[in-house]
Design a protein around this motif. Sequence first.
Motif, PDB file in Angstrom:
ATOM      1  N   HIS A  13       0.807  -1.225   0.000  1.00  0.00           N
ATOM      2  CA  HIS A  13       0.000   0.000   0.000  1.00  0.00           C
ATOM      3  C   HIS A  13       0.837   1.270   0.000  1.00  0.00           C
ATOM      4  O   HIS A  13       0.537   2.209  -0.747  1.00  0.00           O
ATOM      5  CB  HIS A  13      -0.969   0.002   1.178  1.00  0.00           C
ATOM      6  N   ASP A  14       1.878   1.337   0.829  1.00  0.00           N
ATOM      7  CA  ASP A  14       2.679   2.565   0.899  1.00  0.00           C
ATOM      8  C   ASP A  14       3.324   2.872  -0.451  1.00  0.00           C
ATOM      9  O   ASP A  14       3.290   4.018  -0.918  1.00  0.00           O
ATOM     10  CB  ASP A  14       3.749   2.464   1.988  1.00  0.00           C
ATOM     11  N   GLN A  15       3.910   1.857  -1.075  1.00  0.00           N
ATOM     12  CA  GLN A  15       4.546   2.074  -2.372  1.00  0.00           C
ATOM     13  C   GLN A  15       3.507   2.429  -3.436  1.00  0.00           C
ATOM     14  O   GLN A  15       3.730   3.297  -4.283  1.00  0.00           O
ATOM     15  CB  GLN A  15       5.345   0.842  -2.807  1.00  0.00           C
ATOM     16  N   PHE A  16       2.369   1.749  -3.387  1.00  0.00           N
ATOM     17  CA  PHE A  16       1.297   2.017  -4.347  1.00  0.00           C
ATOM     18  C   PHE A  16       0.824   3.468  -4.207  1.00  0.00           C
ATOM     19  O   PHE A  16       0.661   4.186  -5.193  1.00  0.00           O
ATOM     20  CB  PHE A  16       0.135   1.053  -4.106  1.00  0.00           C
ATOM     21  N   ALA A  17       0.616   3.918  -2.961  1.00  0.00           N
ATOM     22  CA  ALA A  17       0.178   5.297  -2.727  1.00  0.00           C
ATOM     23  C   ALA A  17       1.230   6.286  -3.220  1.00  0.00           C
ATOM     24  O   ALA A  17       0.891   7.306  -3.834  1.00  0.00           O
ATOM     25  CB  ALA A  17      -0.104   5.503  -1.241  1.00  0.00           C
TER      26      ALA A  17
ATOM     27  N   ILE B  63      -7.511  10.475  -3.848  1.00  0.00           N
ATOM     28  CA  ILE B  63      -6.848   9.218  -4.202  1.00  0.00           C
ATOM     29  C   ILE B  63      -7.787   8.084  -3.765  1.00  0.00           C
ATOM     30  O   ILE B  63      -8.330   8.119  -2.657  1.00  0.00           O
ATOM     31  CB  ILE B  63      -5.493   9.098  -3.463  1.00  0.00           C
ATOM     32  N   PRO B  64      -8.016   7.076  -4.602  1.00  0.00           N
ATOM     33  CA  PRO B  64      -8.894   5.968  -4.211  1.00  0.00           C
ATOM     34  C   PRO B  64      -8.393   5.244  -2.963  1.00  0.00           C
ATOM     35  O   PRO B  64      -7.196   5.223  -2.673  1.00  0.00           O
ATOM     36  CB  PRO B  64      -8.837   5.025  -5.419  1.00  0.00           C
ATOM     37  N   SER B  65      -9.318   4.665  -2.230  1.00  0.00           N
ATOM     38  CA  SER B  65      -8.964   3.872  -1.053  1.00  0.00           C
ATOM     39  C   SER B  65      -8.159   2.655  -1.481  1.00  0.00           C
ATOM     40  O   SER B  65      -8.452   2.036  -2.502  1.00  0.00           O
ATOM     41  CB  SER B  65     -10.227   3.407  -0.331  1.00  0.00           C
TER      42      SER B  65
ATOM     43  N   ALA C  92     -12.060   1.325   5.995  1.00  0.00           N
ATOM     44  CA  ALA C  92     -11.137   2.000   5.068  1.00  0.00           C
ATOM     45  C   ALA C  92     -11.905   2.845   4.051  1.00  0.00           C
ATOM     46  O   ALA C  92     -11.491   3.958   3.713  1.00  0.00           O
ATOM     47  CB  ALA C  92     -10.248   0.991   4.372  1.00  0.00           C
ATOM     48  N   LEU C  93     -13.023   2.325   3.573  1.00  0.00           N
ATOM     49  CA  LEU C  93     -13.820   3.063   2.591  1.00  0.00           C
ATOM     50  C   LEU C  93     -14.541   4.261   3.221  1.00  0.00           C
ATOM     51  O   LEU C  93     -14.830   5.238   2.533  1.00  0.00           O
ATOM     52  CB  LEU C  93     -14.835   2.140   1.923  1.00  0.00           C
ATOM     53  N   ALA C  94     -14.830   4.176   4.517  1.00  0.00           N
ATOM     54  CA  ALA C  94     -15.547   5.264   5.193  1.00  0.00           C
ATOM     55  C   ALA C  94     -14.651   6.429   5.563  1.00  0.00           C
ATOM     56  O   ALA C  94     -15.129   7.531   5.803  1.00  0.00           O
ATOM     57  CB  ALA C  94     -16.227   4.713   6.458  1.00  0.00           C
ATOM     58  N   ARG C  95     -13.338   6.200   5.586  1.00  0.00           N
ATOM     59  CA  ARG C  95     -12.400   7.275   5.921  1.00  0.00           C
ATOM     60  C   ARG C  95     -12.413   8.315   4.803  1.00  0.00           C
ATOM     61  O   ARG C  95     -12.617   7.996   3.642  1.00  0.00           O
ATOM     62  CB  ARG C  95     -10.989   6.724   6.061  1.00  0.00           C
ATOM     63  N   PRO C  96     -12.130   9.573   5.172  1.00  0.00           N
ATOM     64  CA  PRO C  96     -12.033  10.590   4.113  1.00  0.00           C
ATOM     65  C   PRO C  96     -10.951  10.204   3.109  1.00  0.00           C
ATOM     66  O   PRO C  96      -9.916   9.653   3.487  1.00  0.00           O
ATOM     67  CB  PRO C  96     -11.636  11.862   4.859  1.00  0.00           C
ATOM     68  N   SER C  97     -11.205  10.469   1.848  1.00  0.00           N
ATOM     69  CA  SER C  97     -10.255  10.130   0.805  1.00  0.00           C
ATOM     70  C   SER C  97      -8.988  10.953   0.943  1.00  0.00           C
ATOM     71  O   SER C  97      -9.020  12.109   1.345  1.00  0.00           O
ATOM     72  CB  SER C  97     -10.862  10.383  -0.572  1.00  0.00           C
ATOM     73  N   ARG C  98      -7.882  10.316   0.587  1.00  0.00           N
ATOM     74  CA  ARG C  98      -6.594  11.014   0.625  1.00  0.00           C
ATOM     75  C   ARG C  98      -6.475  11.940  -0.591  1.00  0.00           C
ATOM     76  O   ARG C  98      -6.974  11.636  -1.654  1.00  0.00           O
ATOM     77  CB  ARG C  98      -5.453  10.012   0.615  1.00  0.00           C
ATOM     78  N   ARG C  99      -5.816  13.047  -0.389  1.00  0.00           N
ATOM     79  CA  ARG C  99      -5.528  13.984  -1.476  1.00  0.00           C
ATOM     80  C   ARG C  99      -4.022  14.205  -1.515  1.00  0.00           C
ATOM     81  O   ARG C  99      -3.317  13.857  -0.599  1.00  0.00           O
ATOM     82  CB  ARG C  99      -6.255  15.307  -1.275  1.00  0.00           C
ATOM     83  N   ASP C 100      -3.567  14.829  -2.606  1.00  0.00           N
ATOM     84  CA  ASP C 100      -2.123  15.117  -2.732  1.00  0.00           C
ATOM     85  C   ASP C 100      -1.597  15.868  -1.545  1.00  0.00           C
ATOM     86  O   ASP C 100      -2.223  16.534  -0.829  1.00  0.00           O
ATOM     87  CB  ASP C 100      -1.845  15.925  -4.000  1.00  0.00           C
TER      88      ASP C 100
END
Length: 141
Positions: free
Chosen positions: A100-104, A117-119, A133-141
């Motif tokens: 996940h970290d590398q993918f992100a 960024i998608p979950s 995980a899906l309920a958390r706010p989405s990550r942004r740049d």
Amino acid sequence: MNPIWYIDITPGHDWLTVPIQRLVQNALAAPAQPFTQPHGDLPDILRLTPFMEQMGSGVRSSDGVVYRKDFSWEREWRHCGDLAFTLSDVTAIFAPEADHDQFAADIHAIHTGDQPIPSLLDPNWSLERMIIALARPSRRD
């Protein structure tokens, strides 16, 4: 894009699997046709098989292992050929949690918009963990 046609391979449920297998074997045994257009020269059954998936339960004849492959609870769609989409079209990405970290980081490196960024989900997680995980706010740049 089409939904998958699930074919029951449970022993004794061969009323559909045997005719399909015969059609595939006949198509593969036929002389090859010259290729003139994508998928246009394929026998009809070979144009359908990318949209079929085996499911069922039984005992594998090769080694006696019991198997169960059941997708009756899901709806999968497949598409033959290229599928164009943008990151904003993606709701979630399935990958092993260890990646996940590398993918992100890779997504952030190429992501230029202000869309979230998608979950990132691990297919081995429990349903509850995926929902969190899906309920958390989405990550942004």
